[in-house]
Scaffold this motif. Structure first.
Motif, PDB file in Angstrom:
ATOM      1  N   ILE A   1       0.837  -1.202   0.000  1.00 21.72           N
ATOM      2  CA  ILE A   1       0.000   0.000   0.000  1.00 21.72           C
ATOM      3  C   ILE A   1       0.872   1.252   0.000  1.00 21.72           C
ATOM      4  O   ILE A   1       0.606   2.221  -0.718  1.00 21.72           O
ATOM      5  CB  ILE A   1      -0.956  -0.004   1.206  1.00 21.72           C
ATOM      6  CG1 ILE A   1      -1.983  -1.131   1.065  1.00 21.72           C
ATOM      7  CG2 ILE A   1      -1.669   1.347   1.347  1.00 21.72           C
ATOM      8  CD1 ILE A   1      -2.868  -1.338   2.272  1.00 21.72           C
ATOM      9  N   GLY A   2       1.939   1.230   0.784  1.00 16.15           N
ATOM     10  CA  GLY A   2       2.869   2.360   0.825  1.00 16.15           C
ATOM     11  C   GLY A   2       3.523   2.597  -0.519  1.00 16.15           C
ATOM     12  O   GLY A   2       3.691   3.749  -0.943  1.00 16.15           O
ATOM     13  N   TYR A   3       3.879   1.509  -1.213  1.00 19.62           N
ATOM     14  CA  TYR A   3       4.490   1.630  -2.544  1.00 19.62           C
ATOM     15  C   TYR A   3       3.524   2.299  -3.516  1.00 19.62           C
ATOM     16  O   TYR A   3       3.900   3.216  -4.258  1.00 19.62           O
ATOM     17  CB  TYR A   3       4.872   0.241  -3.071  1.00 19.62           C
ATOM     18  CG  TYR A   3       5.452   0.269  -4.470  1.00 19.62           C
ATOM     19  CD1 TYR A   3       6.816   0.434  -4.670  1.00 19.62           C
ATOM     20  CD2 TYR A   3       4.630   0.137  -5.598  1.00 19.62           C
ATOM     21  CE1 TYR A   3       7.356   0.473  -5.954  1.00 19.62           C
ATOM     22  CE2 TYR A   3       5.155   0.186  -6.869  1.00 19.62           C
ATOM     23  CZ  TYR A   3       6.522   0.345  -7.042  1.00 19.62           C
ATOM     24  OH  TYR A   3       7.042   0.400  -8.310  1.00 19.62           O
ATOM     25  N   VAL A   4       2.261   1.842  -3.520  1.00 21.12           N
ATOM     26  CA  VAL A   4       1.262   2.375  -4.455  1.00 21.12           C
ATOM     27  C   VAL A   4       0.988   3.850  -4.178  1.00 21.12           C
ATOM     28  O   VAL A   4       0.880   4.660  -5.100  1.00 21.12           O
ATOM     29  CB  VAL A   4      -0.047   1.556  -4.378  1.00 21.12           C
ATOM     30  CG1 VAL A   4      -1.162   2.226  -5.179  1.00 21.12           C
ATOM     31  CG2 VAL A   4       0.187   0.136  -4.885  1.00 21.12           C
ATOM     32  N   VAL A   5       0.889   4.217  -2.896  1.00 17.97           N
ATOM     33  CA  VAL A   5       0.570   5.606  -2.535  1.00 17.97           C
ATOM     34  C   VAL A   5       1.764   6.521  -2.771  1.00 17.97           C
ATOM     35  O   VAL A   5       1.670   7.545  -3.453  1.00 17.97           O
ATOM     36  CB  VAL A   5       0.104   5.696  -1.064  1.00 17.97           C
ATOM     37  CG1 VAL A   5      -0.003   7.159  -0.628  1.00 17.97           C
ATOM     38  CG2 VAL A   5      -1.244   4.998  -0.888  1.00 17.97           C
ATOM     39  N   LEU A   6       2.922   6.146  -2.201  1.00 12.26           N
ATOM     40  CA  LEU A   6       4.086   7.032  -2.238  1.00 12.26           C
ATOM     41  C   LEU A   6       4.806   7.023  -3.586  1.00 12.26           C
ATOM     42  O   LEU A   6       5.152   8.074  -4.120  1.00 12.26           O
ATOM     43  CB  LEU A   6       5.072   6.658  -1.137  1.00 12.26           C
ATOM     44  CG  LEU A   6       4.651   7.012   0.296  1.00 12.26           C
ATOM     45  CD1 LEU A   6       5.677   6.482   1.283  1.00 12.26           C
ATOM     46  CD2 LEU A   6       4.524   8.523   0.453  1.00 12.26           C
ATOM     47  N   PHE A   7       5.036   5.827  -4.123  1.00  6.99           N
ATOM     48  CA  PHE A   7       5.841   5.732  -5.337  1.00  6.99           C
ATOM     49  C   PHE A   7       5.005   5.845  -6.606  1.00  6.99           C
ATOM     50  O   PHE A   7       5.253   6.724  -7.442  1.00  6.99           O
ATOM     51  CB  PHE A   7       6.642   4.419  -5.339  1.00  6.99           C
ATOM     52  CG  PHE A   7       7.783   4.421  -4.367  1.00  6.99           C
ATOM     53  CD1 PHE A   7       9.029   4.894  -4.730  1.00  6.99           C
ATOM     54  CD2 PHE A   7       7.603   3.960  -3.066  1.00  6.99           C
ATOM     55  CE1 PHE A   7      10.087   4.909  -3.835  1.00  6.99           C
ATOM     56  CE2 PHE A   7       8.650   3.977  -2.164  1.00  6.99           C
ATOM     57  CZ  PHE A   7       9.895   4.451  -2.542  1.00  6.99           C
ATOM     58  N   THR A   8       3.993   4.958  -6.757  1.00  3.89           N
ATOM     59  CA  THR A   8       3.225   4.945  -8.000  1.00  3.89           C
ATOM     60  C   THR A   8       2.486   6.257  -8.231  1.00  3.89           C
ATOM     61  O   THR A   8       2.347   6.699  -9.377  1.00  3.89           O
ATOM     62  CB  THR A   8       2.207   3.777  -7.997  1.00  3.89           C
ATOM     63  OG1 THR A   8       2.909   2.563  -7.729  1.00  3.89           O
ATOM     64  CG2 THR A   8       1.500   3.671  -9.327  1.00  3.89           C
ATOM     65  N   THR A   9       2.004   6.876  -7.185  1.00  2.05           N
ATOM     66  CA  THR A   9       1.227   8.102  -7.348  1.00  2.05           C
ATOM     67  C   THR A   9       2.062   9.347  -7.078  1.00  2.05           C
ATOM     68  O   THR A   9       2.239  10.188  -7.956  1.00  2.05           O
ATOM     69  CB  THR A   9       0.002   8.099  -6.410  1.00  2.05           C
ATOM     70  OG1 THR A   9      -0.679   6.859  -6.551  1.00  2.05           O
ATOM     71  CG2 THR A   9      -0.951   9.221  -6.765  1.00  2.05           C
ATOM     72  N   PHE A  10       2.581   9.473  -5.876  1.00  5.47           N
ATOM     73  CA  PHE A  10       3.208  10.720  -5.448  1.00  5.47           C
ATOM     74  C   PHE A  10       4.542  10.977  -6.157  1.00  5.47           C
ATOM     75  O   PHE A  10       4.694  11.964  -6.885  1.00  5.47           O
ATOM     76  CB  PHE A  10       3.389  10.694  -3.935  1.00  5.47           C
ATOM     77  CG  PHE A  10       3.860  11.994  -3.356  1.00  5.47           C
ATOM     78  CD1 PHE A  10       3.011  13.096  -3.298  1.00  5.47           C
ATOM     79  CD2 PHE A  10       5.147  12.122  -2.865  1.00  5.47           C
ATOM     80  CE1 PHE A  10       3.450  14.300  -2.764  1.00  5.47           C
ATOM     81  CE2 PHE A  10       5.584  13.315  -2.334  1.00  5.47           C
ATOM     82  CZ  PHE A  10       4.731  14.399  -2.281  1.00  5.47           C
ATOM     83  N   PHE A  11       5.521  10.093  -5.949  1.00  5.00           N
ATOM     84  CA  PHE A  11       6.846  10.324  -6.520  1.00  5.00           C
ATOM     85  C   PHE A  11       6.847  10.227  -8.048  1.00  5.00           C
ATOM     86  O   PHE A  11       7.505  11.028  -8.721  1.00  5.00           O
ATOM     87  CB  PHE A  11       7.867   9.347  -5.929  1.00  5.00           C
ATOM     88  CG  PHE A  11       8.259   9.663  -4.521  1.00  5.00           C
ATOM     89  CD1 PHE A  11       8.793  10.896  -4.195  1.00  5.00           C
ATOM     90  CD2 PHE A  11       8.082   8.730  -3.507  1.00  5.00           C
ATOM     91  CE1 PHE A  11       9.153  11.202  -2.893  1.00  5.00           C
ATOM     92  CE2 PHE A  11       8.425   9.024  -2.192  1.00  5.00           C
ATOM     93  CZ  PHE A  11       8.961  10.261  -1.890  1.00  5.00           C
ATOM     94  N   ALA A  12       6.125   9.250  -8.609  1.00  8.77           N
ATOM     95  CA  ALA A  12       6.079   9.114 -10.065  1.00  8.77           C
ATOM     96  C   ALA A  12       5.485  10.358 -10.708  1.00  8.77           C
ATOM     97  O   ALA A  12       5.949  10.812 -11.760  1.00  8.77           O
ATOM     98  CB  ALA A  12       5.271   7.875 -10.458  1.00  8.77           C
ATOM     99  N   TYR A  13       4.473  10.948 -10.064  1.00  7.38           N
ATOM    100  CA  TYR A  13       3.867  12.166 -10.592  1.00  7.38           C
ATOM    101  C   TYR A  13       4.877  13.317 -10.543  1.00  7.38           C
ATOM    102  O   TYR A  13       5.012  14.076 -11.506  1.00  7.38           O
ATOM    103  CB  TYR A  13       2.617  12.522  -9.797  1.00  7.38           C
ATOM    104  CG  TYR A  13       1.780  13.609 -10.434  1.00  7.38           C
ATOM    105  CD1 TYR A  13       2.014  14.959 -10.155  1.00  7.38           C
ATOM    106  CD2 TYR A  13       0.775  13.301 -11.337  1.00  7.38           C
ATOM    107  CE1 TYR A  13       1.272  15.967 -10.747  1.00  7.38           C
ATOM    108  CE2 TYR A  13       0.022  14.300 -11.945  1.00  7.38           C
ATOM    109  CZ  TYR A  13       0.277  15.625 -11.642  1.00  7.38           C
ATOM    110  OH  TYR A  13      -0.456  16.614 -12.245  1.00  7.38           O
ATOM    111  N   LEU A  14       5.599  13.437  -9.448  1.00  7.42           N
ATOM    112  CA  LEU A  14       6.611  14.495  -9.333  1.00  7.42           C
ATOM    113  C   LEU A  14       7.742  14.293 -10.347  1.00  7.42           C
ATOM    114  O   LEU A  14       8.242  15.255 -10.930  1.00  7.42           O
ATOM    115  CB  LEU A  14       7.178  14.524  -7.914  1.00  7.42           C
ATOM    116  CG  LEU A  14       6.218  14.968  -6.809  1.00  7.42           C
ATOM    117  CD1 LEU A  14       6.909  14.915  -5.454  1.00  7.42           C
ATOM    118  CD2 LEU A  14       5.689  16.379  -7.067  1.00  7.42           C
ATOM    119  N   PHE A  15       8.139  13.034 -10.570  1.00  2.00           N
ATOM    120  CA  PHE A  15       9.175  12.743 -11.561  1.00  2.00           C
ATOM    121  C   PHE A  15       8.723  13.186 -12.951  1.00  2.00           C
ATOM    122  O   PHE A  15       9.499  13.764 -13.721  1.00  2.00           O
ATOM    123  CB  PHE A  15       9.490  11.236 -11.588  1.00  2.00           C
ATOM    124  CG  PHE A  15      10.258  10.740 -10.384  1.00  2.00           C
ATOM    125  CD1 PHE A  15      10.912  11.627  -9.542  1.00  2.00           C
ATOM    126  CD2 PHE A  15      10.315   9.386 -10.097  1.00  2.00           C
ATOM    127  CE1 PHE A  15      11.613  11.176  -8.430  1.00  2.00           C
ATOM    128  CE2 PHE A  15      11.007   8.926  -8.992  1.00  2.00           C
ATOM    129  CZ  PHE A  15      11.661   9.816  -8.163  1.00  2.00           C
TER     130      PHE A  15
END
Length: 302
Positions: free
Chosen positions: A220-234
Motif C-alpha cells: 500500500i505504501g508503494y502504491v501511494v508514495l511511489f506509484t502516485t506521489f513520486f512518479a507524478y513528481l518525476f
C-alpha cells in the motif's frame, strides 16, 4: 555536474519503472487482503492529503471559480474513474496484459485530441491508430480465450482506464497551462476522493486490517508514495526539460518491467498462476501497439 536533461531522463526512467512494477505489486494484495474499491479509497485519500500539504506549504496559488467545474471533471476522469477501472481491472487480469494495453494511452490521447481539439489527421496518425488499435483490441478479446491470469473483463476495464486517463489529459491541457501542476493534482485528487467516498467508505471500514502483514502495508505504501506521489513528481520534472514526445516514449518501459517481474515470479519463485501469462500472441500485440505509437510520433513528410 549532471545536466538537467540527463536528470529528466533518469526521472522518466524511474517513473516508468515504478509504473511497470505497480501492475504486479498492486495485484498481489487484491482481493485477499483488501477490496479494489477500498484500495482506491486509501490511495486517493492519502494522495489528496500529500498534495494539499505541498500546495499549502509551497504553492500559493488560487483557482478561479469558473475553472472548478473543469477540475471536477478532471477529478472524475483522471482520479475516480481512472483509479477504479485500473484497480478492478488489474484485480481480474494479468499484469502483462494490463501493461501492454496501457501503452495505447498515447493513441487514445491522439484520438480524443482529433475529436475534441480538432487536431489535424495525417496519414501517419491514421495508420498508427489502426495498427495500435488492432493490437490493443485483439489482446482484450484474447483475454477471454487464453490461460493464465488474463481475462476479457479485466482487459476491458484496463482499456477503459486508459481511455479515461487519455480523455483527462486532453481536457486538462488548458488547466495545466494556467496553473501549477501541483495545484491541478491537489484538486484532481480531492475531487476524485469525493466521488469515490460513497462507494469506498464501506469497503474501507470493512477491511480486516488485523490480517494485514508487513508486506501488505509495504505494498500500500508503494502504491501511494511511489506509484502516485513520486512518479507524478518525476513526470512533472521531466516535462519541464523534455518534449512531450520524448516523455511518452518511455511508456514502453512498463511492459518490459512487467514481463521481467512476471518471469521472475513464474520461473524463480514458482508461482504457477503466472507461468502462462507470457506467450507469442501477447508479445505480438505489444509489438503492434508499440509500432502504431511509433508511426504516430514520426514527423509527417512534406
Amino acid at each position: 555536474m549532471i545536466k538537467d536533461t540527463t536528470k529528466a531522463h533518469l526521472a522518466l526512467l524511474g517513473a516508468n519503472a515504478i509504473y511497470g512494477a505497480n501492475y504486479i505489486i498492486a495485484k498481489g494484495i487484491m482481493p485477499n487482503k483488501i477490496n479494489p474499491t477500498g484500495f482506491v479509497f486509501i490511495r486517493l485519500s492519502c494522495c489528496a492529503l500529500l498534495f494539499w500539504i505541498i500546495k499549502f506549504l509551497f504553492i500559493k496559488e488560487k483557482v478561479k471559480k469558473k475553472d472548478l467545474l473543469m477540475l471536477a471533471l478532471c477529478g472524475l476522469l483522471g482520479g475516480a474513474a481512472n483509479q477504479m477501472l485500473f484497480f478492478h481491472g488489474i484485480n481480474l487480469t494479468s499484469p502483462i496484459d494490463a501493461s501492454i494495453i496501457q501503452t495505447a494511452t498515447p493513441v487514445l490521447v491522439l484520438i480524443f485530441s482529433i475529436i475534441i481539439l480538432k487536431e489535424r489527421v495525417t496519414k501517419n496518425k491514421l495508420i498508427g491508430i489502426t495498427i495500435a488499435g488492432i493490437g490493443a483490441i485483439f489482446l482484450i478479446l484474447y483475454g477471454n480465450k487464453t490461460v493464465g491470469t488474463s481475462s476479457f473483463l479485466g482487459n476491458l476495464l484496463v482499456f477503459l482506464n486508459a481511455s479515461s486517463y487519455g480523455l483527462y489529459l486532453v481536457i486538462a491541457k488548458t488547466l495545466i497551462k494556467k496553473y501549477h501542476a501541483i495545484t491541478v493534482a491537489s484538486w484532481l485528487f480531492l475531487f476524485g476522493f469525493i466521488y469515490v467516498f460513497p462507494f469506498g467508505i464501506n469497503d474501507f471500514l470493512n477491511t480486516d486490517f488485523a490480517a494485514f502483514t508487513t508486506s501488505t502495508y509495504l505494498t500500500i505504501g508503494y502504491v501511494v508514495l511511489f506509484t502516485t506521489f513520486f512518479a507524478y513528481l518525476f513526470n512533472i520534472y521531466a516535462l519541464n526539460h523534455l518534449a512531450p514526445s520524448v516523455t511518452s516514449s518511455y511508456v514502453y518501459l512498463q511492459p518490459v518491467v512487467s514481463f521481467i517481474l512476471v518471469s521472475v515470479l513464474a520461473y524463480i519463485f514458482a508461482q504457477t498462476q503466472y507461468a502462462q501469462d507470457i506467450n507469442f500472441i501477447k508479445i505480438l500485440c505489444c509489438v503492434l501497439v508499440a509500432t502504431g505509437v511509433y508511426i504516430i510520433s514520426k514527423p509527417q513528410k512534406k
